[in-house]
Design a protein around this motif. Structure first.
Motif, PDB file in Angstrom:
ATOM      1  N   VAL A 285      77.080  85.294  66.343  1.00 45.66           N
ATOM      2  CA  VAL A 285      78.295  85.422  65.554  1.00 45.66           C
ATOM      3  C   VAL A 285      79.094  84.135  65.635  1.00 45.66           C
ATOM      4  CG1 VAL A 285      80.413  86.735  65.216  1.00 45.66           C
ATOM      5  CG2 VAL A 285      78.328  87.895  65.988  1.00 45.66           C
ATOM      6  N   LYS A 286      79.469  83.607  64.446  1.00 45.84           N
ATOM      7  CA  LYS A 286      80.227  82.359  64.377  1.00 45.84           C
ATOM      8  C   LYS A 286      81.666  82.648  63.960  1.00 45.84           C
ATOM      9  CE  LYS A 286      75.999  79.941  63.018  1.00 45.84           C
ATOM     10  NZ  LYS A 286      75.315  79.150  61.959  1.00 45.84           N
TER      11      LYS A 286
ATOM     12  N   ASP B 126      82.104  83.770  60.413  1.00 44.09           N
ATOM     13  CA  ASP B 126      81.741  85.180  60.214  1.00 44.09           C
ATOM     14  C   ASP B 126      82.912  86.073  60.562  1.00 44.09           C
ATOM     15  OD1 ASP B 126      79.292  84.059  59.736  1.00 44.09           O
ATOM     16  OD2 ASP B 126      78.466  84.572  61.711  1.00 44.09           O
TER      17      ASP B 126
ATOM     18  N   LEU C  18      79.265  86.785  53.020  1.00 45.39           N
ATOM     19  CA  LEU C  18      78.404  87.033  54.181  1.00 45.39           C
ATOM     20  C   LEU C  18      76.938  86.838  53.824  1.00 45.39           C
ATOM     21  CD1 LEU C  18      80.066  90.181  55.836  1.00 45.39           C
ATOM     22  CD2 LEU C  18      80.075  87.824  56.680  1.00 45.39           C
TER      23      LEU C  18
ATOM     24  N   ILE D 113      76.339  83.169  53.870  1.00 35.82           N
ATOM     25  CA  ILE D 113      76.295  82.654  55.240  1.00 35.82           C
ATOM     26  C   ILE D 113      74.955  82.952  55.899  1.00 35.82           C
ATOM     27  CG2 ILE D 113      77.309  82.931  57.547  1.00 35.82           C
ATOM     28  CD1 ILE D 113      80.014  83.402  56.153  1.00 35.82           C
ATOM     29  N   PHE D 114      74.424  84.139  55.613  1.00 35.65           N
ATOM     30  CA  PHE D 114      73.142  84.538  56.220  1.00 35.65           C
ATOM     31  C   PHE D 114      71.944  84.168  55.341  1.00 35.65           C
ATOM     32  CE2 PHE D 114      76.123  87.400  58.435  1.00 35.65           C
ATOM     33  CZ  PHE D 114      75.790  87.088  59.744  1.00 35.65           C
TER      34      PHE D 114
END
Length: 780
Positions: free
Chosen positions: A608-609, A612, A649, A652-653
């Motif tokens: 987890v960043k 996020d 999201l 990001i992923f």
């Protein structure tokens, strides 16, 4: 064999088309060739050298559910009865049913029932047997309620359906247990595991459930109450369903599973007691009836009880007697139902109090009735087949005491006396039926029609059945080696030598003495019927199992209505709350009891960043804000923040395809929301009770937890190989694309995508149509 089972069902599809020409050619003429062809196909298997046949057709092999059809002596006997009596019933119906009737419906239902019965007696797979079993209940429901404009027809159809389906579901439970403990769905293979089944703790439960199915279908006490009400069906239906086929399905079931249970003492006790009680009660109540078909209904109950009792005895002699009586009963009872239909057809009534002296007017029908009723009564005459099987019944009951002890011995000692007692009333109602209709003073002034003999076409079927009564009576050993011995051997699971049936054994023969007692006392009771018939005012008096049934059904209706009215308030919010609460409770319970929650693991998660966390915090704040915002436009925009946050999201992923899809869906959704909300009133904050707030909180938190835990549990589970590996390995080879998601949507799930597009297209057309309709109305 599958063709023989399915041909009636397939032909039924064409009956509505054929029935359009009924004014030129009666529909029954076309239907007649179906049962006749089946009968001619199977009659070739009769013979001393007959050996069982088995054919298998795959259906659901993964569940071991296939069309396994097994033809042995027992199933052959029933197939010939189903198709043979079916042929005569169809021929009889050609003259009985006028072309103004709904012949298409009648013959569709009849053929459906024929297929179902053939499937029941030929199926070796227990679940296929159950499927056909319930089809007999459905088709008989339709046949009994054929004259649906009559309230009593609808009542009788519903009653038969409820009782027999209840028994069928119970039987299914027993069959499932048998299948589980034996590891097979084949009846033949189950029989090979008798020792294993006998040692099972579930044996009493299995026996009870299967007996419930047999007792309800074969109208055994106290489930017999549906059969008299089923007499509202047309007479061809009664002659077919309630003398030769449907009511004997329960008899068939007991006979087929008898090798498994015969060594269990409670099988003998339960089946014998129920059979004997049914014999006595049915014969006793038959004398009370005034409707011809009512007399025959209770007489059928009585005869079925006798057959059931003989199967309960479990000895080879009793089983042979039962098989013999199944054949005999079909001949004399089928003919009597047809005679009753003829009397009704030609006089306009079935009320025996209005009938009498018809023999001089209807000599052929009266002569046929003599053979039918006297055979049913077991009168000791060499040309009546009913006497032989009745004497065999007495003989098998006398020999029961041998090898029994305890309560079984007491029961075995009492059974011969109870058998004689029930048979006395059988003699009485048989004489009552014949002499009450065809002799005595004429009462033609009470009849709706001037009586006359039936047309020859209507008489042919009962004549053939009565010829069967006489031929079997004169030559009782003809069917033994070629048919009955094979049927008996199939039940006992052994090779049987043909029984040699004798008419005369001497005066010292106990069964013959019992027959003489029955005839002697029966004559006395019949001649003094008016003097002792008042006994019915005391027994049963006002007591009636029909009243119990009616009150039970009414109570169920009342309770159901009160429960339904408690939640069917018209509130969509309440409906959604109940649905969501049920989903939460059921899903959490199943996940907890099956270990679904224990599989949750956080070992294989992405790091987890900060970005996020930032996106998720914004989404959570937006979701919480929807609770407090009352402006429609603001509410839609805030809801959109959640959807667009999900798109971020996905980016990001590293899932750009999903991100683009989510962006498109979210944009379209917002546009549609704005369009819809434009026509809705402004939102107003309502005062809600603590109960409403609590319920809403439970629903929101519960659904949120459910979706979250379900997703994590699904991700954590390793019960199956991941399908993603397959897509990674084959997407380029099969689809020719490097983008796995595109290949899945376009190639591997192309049909799904196509139908999704079709659904959206249909929805768009529907919306467009509604808009055009509204615009046209406004323009006018």
């Amino acid at each position: 064999m599958i063709f023989a089972v399915l041909i009636p069902l397939v032909f039924a599809l064409f009956v509505p088309l054929i029935s359009k020409f009924k004014n030129k050619v009666h529909t029954g003429i076309f239907v007649l060739f179906i049962p006749l062809g089946i009968f001619l196909y199977f009659i070739r298997f009769i013979g001393n050298d007959f050996s069982p046949l088995r054919h298998t057709y795959n259906w659901i092999p993964s569940l071991d559910i296939n069309f396994d059809f097994y033809l042995d002596g027992l199933s052959l006997l029933f197939v010939l009865l189903i198709s043979g009596i079916g042929t005569l019933v169809v021929f009889y119906s050609i003259y009985y049913l006028h072309v103004s009737e709904s012949l298409g419906h009648f013959y569709v239902y009849l053929l459906m029932f024929m297929s179902a019965m053939l499937g029941v007696v030929l199926s070796d797979n227990v679940f296929v047997l159950y499927t056909f079993w319930e089809l007999t209940s459905i088709s008989s429901f339709l046949l009994i309620g054929y004259w649906h404009h009559r309230e009593r027809s609808r009542y009788g159809a519903q009653k038969s359906m409820l009782i027999t389906v209840f028994g069928g579901l119970s039987m299914l439970g027993g069959l499932v247990l048998l299948s589980v403990i034996t590891g097979t769905t084949s009846i033949r293979e189950m029989i090979e595991q008798i020792d294993f089944i006998m040692n099972s703790n579930y044996l009493p439960l299995i026996l009870g459930l299967i007996l419930l199915g047999a007792f309800t279908k074969s109208a055994q006490f106290p489930f017999h109450i549906w059969l008299p009400d089923a007499m509202e069906a047309p007479t061809p239906v009664s002659a077919y369903l309630h003398s030769a086929t449907m009511v004997k399905a329960g008899i068939y079931l007991i006979a087929r599973f008898l090798p498994i249970f015969v060594a269990f003492e409670w099988f003998f006790i339960t089946v014998s007691i129920v059979g004997i009680i049914t014999l006595i009660w049915g014969s006793y109540m038959a004398v009370r009836q005034t409707d011809l078909k009512g007399i025959l209904a209770f007489s059928t109950i009585s005869q079925l009880g006798m057959i059931m009792a003989m199967l309960g005895f479990g000895t080879e002699a009793a089983i042979f007697a039962a098989v013999f009586h199944i054949l005999n009963h079909a001949t004399f009872k089928g003919s009597l139902f047809m005679i009753a239909g003829i009397v009704d057809h030609e006089t306009g009534t079935r009320d025996i109090r209005k009938l009498g002296g018809l023999f001089t007017i209807m000599p052929i029908s009266g002569t046929l009735a003599i053979f039918g009723t006297f055979s049913m009564a077991g009168v000791p005459l060499p040309f009546l087949n009913g006497f032989y099987s009745k004497e065999l019944f007495f003989g098998s009951s006398v020999k029961l005491v041998e090898g029994t002890d305890g309560f079984a011995q007491v029961l075995s000692t009492a059974i011969p006396y109870l058998a004689v007692f029930g048979s006395i009333f059988t003699f009485v109602y048989s004489m009552y039926l014949f002499f009450g209709v065809f002799t005595g003073p004429k009462k033609f002034e009470l009849l709706k029609k001037k009586p006359h003999e039936a047309p020859i076409g209507m008489l042919i079927s009962p004549i053939i059945l009565v010829l069967g009564v006489i031929i079997i009576g004169l030559f009782p050993n003809i069917p033994n080696g070629t048919l009955l011995a094979h049927a008996t051997g199939a039940i006992t699971n052994s090779t049987m030598e043909p029984y040699h049936v004798h008419y005369w054994h001497g005066f010292d023969f106990k069964p013959f003495q019992m027959s003489l007692i029955v005839v002697g006392l029966g004559i006395i009771l019949f001649l003094t019927l008016k003097k002792w018939s008042n006994i019915y005012d005391a027994i049963p008096g006002k007591l009636s199992l029909n009243k119990v049934y009616d009150k039970l059904i009414q109570k169920i209706d009342d309770i159901s209505a009160s429960i339904t009215n408690s939640y069917m308030t018209g509130s969509i919010k309440l409906y959604m709350s109940i649905i969501l609460l049920a989903i939460i409770a059921v899903t959490f319970t199943i996940m907890f009891t099956t270990g679904g929650l224990s599989s949750i693991s956080f070992d294989d998660l992405e790091e987890v960043k900060v970005v996020d966390i930032a996106v998720v915090v914004i989404m959570v704040l937006a979701a919480l804000a929807t609770i407090f915002v009352n402006n429609k436009l603001a509410l839609i925009l805030i809801t959109g923040i959640v959807g667009f946050g999900i798109s971020i999201l996905f980016v990001i992923f590293r899932a750009p395809d999903l991100a683009l899809t989510q962006l498109v869906v979210e944009t379209v959704s917002m546009a549609l929301f704005l369009l819809a909300y434009y026509h809705l009133p402004e939102l107003r904050k309502r005062e809600e009770t603590i109960q409403t707030t609590t319920t809403n909180t439970i629903l929101a938190v519960g659904m949120g937890l459910l979706i979250t835990l379900t997703g994590i549990a699904a991700h954590s589970s390793n019960w199956f190989d991941k399908i993603s590996d397959y897509f990674i390995e084959t997407s380029y080879k099969l689809g020719g694309g490097h983008n796995i998601v595109n290949v899945i949507l376009v190639d591997m799930r192309g049909l799904d995508t196509l139908f999704e597009i079709v659904v959206l297209g249909i929805a768009a057309l529907a919306i467009y149509g509604l808009i055009k309709v509204r615009d046209n109305k406004e323009a006018k």
